[in-house]
Design an enzyme around this catalytic site. Structure first.
Site, PDB file in Angstrom:
ATOM      1  N   GLU A 162      64.727  -2.920 -30.600  1.00 56.90           N
ATOM      2  CA  GLU A 162      65.342  -3.125 -31.914  1.00 56.90           C
ATOM      3  C   GLU A 162      65.712  -4.585 -32.207  1.00 56.90           C
ATOM      4  OE1 GLU A 162      68.509  -0.236 -32.106  1.00 56.90           O
ATOM      5  OE2 GLU A 162      67.113   1.423 -32.101  1.00 56.90           O
ATOM      6  N   GLU A 267      59.981   7.680 -29.304  1.00 52.26           N
ATOM      7  CA  GLU A 267      61.210   8.484 -29.379  1.00 52.26           C
ATOM      8  C   GLU A 267      61.106   9.511 -30.501  1.00 52.26           C
ATOM      9  OE1 GLU A 267      64.682   5.926 -29.607  1.00 52.26           O
ATOM     10  OE2 GLU A 267      63.824   4.466 -28.237  1.00 52.26           O
TER      11      GLU A 267
HETATM   12  C1  XIL Z   1      70.453   7.484 -27.966  1.00 52.75           C
HETATM   13  C2  XIL Z   1      70.695   8.609 -26.966  1.00 52.75           C
HETATM   14  O1  XIL Z   1      69.775   9.649 -27.212  1.00 52.75           O
HETATM   15  C3  XIL Z   1      72.115   9.114 -27.089  1.00 52.75           C
HETATM   16  O2  XIL Z   1      72.387  10.058 -26.070  1.00 52.75           O
HETATM   17  C4  XIL Z   1      73.099   7.949 -26.988  1.00 52.75           C
HETATM   18  O3  XIL Z   1      74.411   8.419 -27.218  1.00 52.75           O
HETATM   19  C5  XIL Z   1      72.764   6.867 -28.002  1.00 52.75           C
HETATM   20  O4  XIL Z   1      71.415   6.456 -27.824  1.00 52.75           O
HETATM   21  N1  XIL Z   1      67.149   4.419 -30.319  1.00 52.75           N
HETATM   22  C6  XIL Z   1      67.034   4.209 -28.978  1.00 52.75           C
HETATM   23  C7  XIL Z   1      67.637   5.163 -28.020  1.00 52.75           C
HETATM   24  O5  XIL Z   1      66.327   3.280 -28.570  1.00 52.75           O
HETATM   25  O6  XIL Z   1      68.076   4.541 -26.847  1.00 52.75           O
HETATM   26  C8  XIL Z   1      68.769   5.927 -28.642  1.00 52.75           C
HETATM   27  O7  XIL Z   1      69.184   6.929 -27.723  1.00 52.75           O
HETATM   28  C9  XIL Z   1      68.345   6.529 -29.961  1.00 52.75           C
HETATM   29  C10 XIL Z   1      67.940   5.465 -30.940  1.00 52.75           C
END
Ligand code: XIL
Length: 387
Positions: A162, A267
């Site tokens: 990000e 994701e």
């Molecule tokens: C999220 C996790 O799924 C949660 O359990 C945590 O509380 C916050 O982070 N983008 C990302 C991930 O790159 O690392 C994030 O994961 C979701 C958004």
């Protein structure tokens, strides 16, 4: 056993479908990873319950359906490196061991991010921000230690997460403020030095948007031009029920391919709940109040919504199949709806249904559809329901 039950059983044996009461419930005959073998790898994020072996039901789903795993939280710096002179590898070791034992493609997530970074990283003993050189040294030592520990074991790393903000500028994170924009290339350099064989990814969200897409390409090109390793651009793909995303995403995938880079979908989830603002983002720090109307499916997901979600997933997978020469991997952000972060983001305590497996770890009908379209290589057309 009466005749109807016998006939149902026979039908189930032939078709791979089973019946619960009078309601048809489907069990996947072949798995997602088998259906997509030779096209791209299909993965899931694992939480600690899963990689430690406690959540046996979810583990069965993982082993049957997926051939890649990503660490959902256990490799983030606040967990793995909570204090300046203290690393905690207890959870990440379990995660990596799980992957090695089960012969899975292992993805480390993530080395440099503005969120979930241990706060000590940016400050000195008095609480003032450290200088550029100190932060570079801390970043280097963090990356060397974490990547070095799993050298030859973790197959790929989300190196920088990000780096681009919602207005398509470089995010003004503490990494950026203290080091400057070269923190990105330095992170790639150190990750490659720590494990020359590991794949390295630049990961971000909403890269289907032209503004973010162009900045990601610029960043990737400048990393390549400096002779540094970068294998793929990662699109997180935290989506909602919005088919327009798919068309835009195709343009981004093609544009990324032109730079010679692969694309990984890192994701994936499809929330079925209303997003509280007009502007769609995946900025983790956002949190909105749970107002009336924002948690419409607290008891169950209506069939009409389930169908829309299935159509969205099918449409995405048809695109992934079409672009399979560019797409290396598609990873879901979690195994089942119960554990998905979408229940708590961007509004805490809602009931979302963002993934392919329900709260009982049963495959949704959508799983069968995705397996079906893999068999036709995405050729079968579907049309979207009108709102
Ligand atoms: C999220 C996790 O799924 C949660 O359990 C945590 O509380 C916050 O982070 N983008 C990302 C991930 O790159 O690392 C994030 O994961 C979701 C958004």
């Amino acid at each position: 056993m009466n005749l109807i039950v016998i006939m149902e059983l026979l039908f189930a044996m032939v078709t791979g479908l089973s019946f619960v009461g009078c309601k048809q419930k489907q069990e996947a005959s072949i798995s997602i990873k088998e259906a997509y073998a030779g096209k791209f790898v299909v993965g899931t994020a694992l939480n600690t319950q899963q990689s430690s072996g406690i959540d046996t039901a979810a583990i069965q789903v993982v082993l049957h359906n997926f051939n890649a795993i990503t660490a959902e939280n256990c490799m983030k710096s606040e967990v793995i490196h909570p204090a300046k002179n203290r690393y905690d590898f207890s959870q990440s070791d379990m995660f990596v061991d799980f992957g090695l034992k089960n012969n899975l493609f292992i993805v480390g997530h993530t080395l440099v991010w503005h969120s979930q970074t241990a706060p000590w990283m940016f400050v000195d003993g008095k609480g003032s921000y450290v200088c550029r050189d100190t932060l570079i040294n801390r970043m280097k030592s963090h990356i060397y230690t974490v990547v070095g520990r799993y050298k030859g074991k973790v197959n790929g790393w989300d190196v920088v997460n990000e780096a681009i903000d919602d207005s398509a500028g470089l995010r003004n994170s503490l990494w950026m403020k203290i080091i400057g924009s070269d923190y990105i290339e330095l992170a790639f350099k150190y990750a490659h030095e720590a494990d020359p064989d590991a794949e390295l990814y630049l990961n971000d969200y909403n890269l289907y948007q032209p503004g973010k897409r162009n900045v990601a390409i610029k960043l990737a090109k400048s990393i390549q031009e400096k002779g540094l390793r970068i294998d793929a651009i990662g699109e997180q793909a935290h989506y909602g029920l919005n088919p327009n995303v798919v068309t835009a995403l195709e343009s981004s995938i093609k544009a990324f391919a032109e730079t010679g880079l692969k694309v990984v979908i890192t994701e994936l989830d499809v929330s079925v709940l209303p997003f509280p603002t007009k502007k769609i983002t995946a900025e983790v720090s956002l949190e909105y109040e749970n107002k009336p109307g924002f948690n419409p499916f607290a008891n169950a997901m209506p069939d009409s919504i389930s169908l829309k979600q299935s159509e969205m997933y099918q449409s995405l997978f048809r695109l992934f199949l079409k672009q399979k020469n560019t797409i290396e991997r598609v990873t879901f952000w979690g195994v089942n709806d119960e554990q998905s972060w979408r229940n708590d983001w961007p509004i805490k305590g809602r009931t979302d249904y963002a993934l392919l497996f329900d709260r009982d770890n049963k495959p949704k009908t959508c799983v069968h559809e995705l397996i079906g379209i893999a068999a036709t290589d995405g050729q079968k057309e579907i049309s979207f329901q009108k709102n």
